[in-house]
Design a protein around this motif. Structure first.
Motif, PDB file in Angstrom:
ATOM      1  N   ASN A  75       0.843  -1.194   0.000  1.00  0.00           N
ATOM      2  CA  ASN A  75       0.000   0.000   0.000  1.00  0.00           C
ATOM      3  C   ASN A  75       0.871   1.234   0.000  1.00  0.00           C
ATOM      4  O   ASN A  75       1.452   1.597   1.010  1.00  0.00           O
ATOM      5  N   SER A  76       0.952   1.845  -1.127  1.00  0.00           N
ATOM      6  CA  SER A  76       1.731   3.064  -1.266  1.00  0.00           C
ATOM      7  C   SER A  76       1.158   3.809  -2.451  1.00  0.00           C
ATOM      8  O   SER A  76       0.529   3.222  -3.326  1.00  0.00           O
ATOM      9  N   ASN A  77       1.376   5.090  -2.460  1.00  0.00           N
ATOM     10  CA  ASN A  77       0.883   5.837  -3.621  1.00  0.00           C
ATOM     11  C   ASN A  77       1.775   5.603  -4.834  1.00  0.00           C
ATOM     12  O   ASN A  77       1.385   5.860  -5.958  1.00  0.00           O
TER      13      ASN A  77
ATOM     14  N   THR B  35     -13.147  -0.303  -3.167  1.00  0.00           N
ATOM     15  CA  THR B  35     -12.351   0.890  -3.425  1.00  0.00           C
ATOM     16  C   THR B  35     -13.258   2.082  -3.130  1.00  0.00           C
ATOM     17  O   THR B  35     -14.480   1.935  -3.062  1.00  0.00           O
ATOM     18  N   GLN B  71      -6.638  -1.503   5.153  1.00  0.00           N
ATOM     19  CA  GLN B  71      -6.215  -1.420   3.755  1.00  0.00           C
ATOM     20  C   GLN B  71      -5.658  -2.772   3.362  1.00  0.00           C
ATOM     21  O   GLN B  71      -5.032  -3.448   4.169  1.00  0.00           O
ATOM     22  N   PRO B  73      -2.983  -4.632   0.959  1.00  0.00           N
ATOM     23  CA  PRO B  73      -1.849  -4.348   0.076  1.00  0.00           C
ATOM     24  C   PRO B  73      -2.002  -5.110  -1.223  1.00  0.00           C
ATOM     25  O   PRO B  73      -2.072  -6.333  -1.237  1.00  0.00           O
ATOM     26  N   GLN B  78      -5.979   1.931  -7.503  1.00  0.00           N
ATOM     27  CA  GLN B  78      -6.888   2.344  -6.443  1.00  0.00           C
ATOM     28  C   GLN B  78      -6.605   1.565  -5.165  1.00  0.00           C
ATOM     29  O   GLN B  78      -6.159   0.421  -5.215  1.00  0.00           O
ATOM     30  N   THR B  79      -6.887   2.185  -4.043  1.00  0.00           N
ATOM     31  CA  THR B  79      -6.673   1.551  -2.749  1.00  0.00           C
ATOM     32  C   THR B  79      -7.869   0.678  -2.399  1.00  0.00           C
ATOM     33  O   THR B  79      -9.006   1.110  -2.507  1.00  0.00           O
ATOM     34  N   TYR B  80      -7.592  -0.534  -1.975  1.00  0.00           N
ATOM     35  CA  TYR B  80      -8.650  -1.452  -1.552  1.00  0.00           C
ATOM     36  C   TYR B  80      -8.742  -1.470  -0.039  1.00  0.00           C
ATOM     37  O   TYR B  80      -7.737  -1.496   0.658  1.00  0.00           O
TER      38      TYR B  80
END
Lengths: 132, 132
Positions: A75-77, B35, B71, B73, B78-80
């Motif tokens: 998880n990172s931008n 998301t 979150q 990883p 997009q972040t899940y």
DNA sequence: CACTTTTTTAGAATCATTATAAACTGCAAA
DNA sequence: TTTGCAGTTTATAATGATTCTAAAAAAGTG
């Protein structure tokens, strides 16, 4: 140049830019974890002429497709890549935002007991987050 | 409203928006992987009034900080997030881009044999990628 | 009610990444 | 070696997720 053959064999033309990026990525002892941004900085230091950011993206994606690089799920931008394409895992130091390779032997066998119909396992990746 | 106490107990004011987001997130049988974009769509369907995108981001981050969400990883633009905050793992279906919970019992014990000085393990997450 | 603090909001800003389209290059065939 | 062309590079624009901003609204407190 030792990377010319490697590139040619995989159907990639050994251009000056690709060879320079190969030097930065692969001409080292340890495996290299990086974001595009970090790579750009290193390329700037390592080479005289400028390589366009678009070319860096293109090249990294080409190398990934050919199996010379792996993306690391985290998880990172920014997207992290790894020059170690063997089957292995990672520590992620939350404070320093740094990755450390974890060999398969450091984790022991992982047995996925559940099956999903019609699907097969492509990879098993372990991320071990570290704090102080 | 069953979420008012939950919010108040964690120091979050139970606003209309937060309660509506709670309904969408937590008022369900199965765990929910999403998301922000998907969540926005569901909120739109589920509620009459519009909730600002900024509020959705604010709320999700607040809930994550309070431990109501995790979150996941994964390599995606997009972040899940996951409403299942227990210690567990995931399948990721590369074709459908869908996540499936993998209970700890489905994976078996994972023993990290290597230690890093001065650091302790915060979490161990396994991502199993699936293909057809 | 009056007042303070938190929250919401629309819209702007940011930042990583991808797309575009023109110029350039490697390379094979003539 | 020259020519032709597909493959590459490039600057720049476009996109898209996320964060920031600052003003308005709502919640909590006495």
């Amino acid at each position: 140049m030792k990377y010319i053959e490697k590139l040619r064999n995989s159907g990639l033309r050994p251009t000056k830019q690709r060879l320079q990026i190969c030097e930065v990525l692969f001409n080292r002892d340890k495996t290299f974890h990086f974001t595009i941004n970090e790579l750009e900085q290193r390329i700037k230091k390592h080479t005289d002429n400028k390589i366009s950011l678009a070319t860096i993206y293109n090249t990294i994606h080409a190398f990934e497709k050919k199996g010379y690089l792996k993306q690391i799920p985290i998880n990172s931008n920014q997207t992290y890549f790894d020059t170690n394409v063997t089957d292995h895992h990672h520590f992620y130091d939350l404070k320093d935002e740094k990755l450390i390779d974890l060999e398969k032997s450091d984790v022991g066998p992982i047995n996925i007991l559940r099956k999903i119909d019609g699907k097969k396992i492509k990879s098993v990746e372990v991320l071990v987050k570290l704090e102080d």
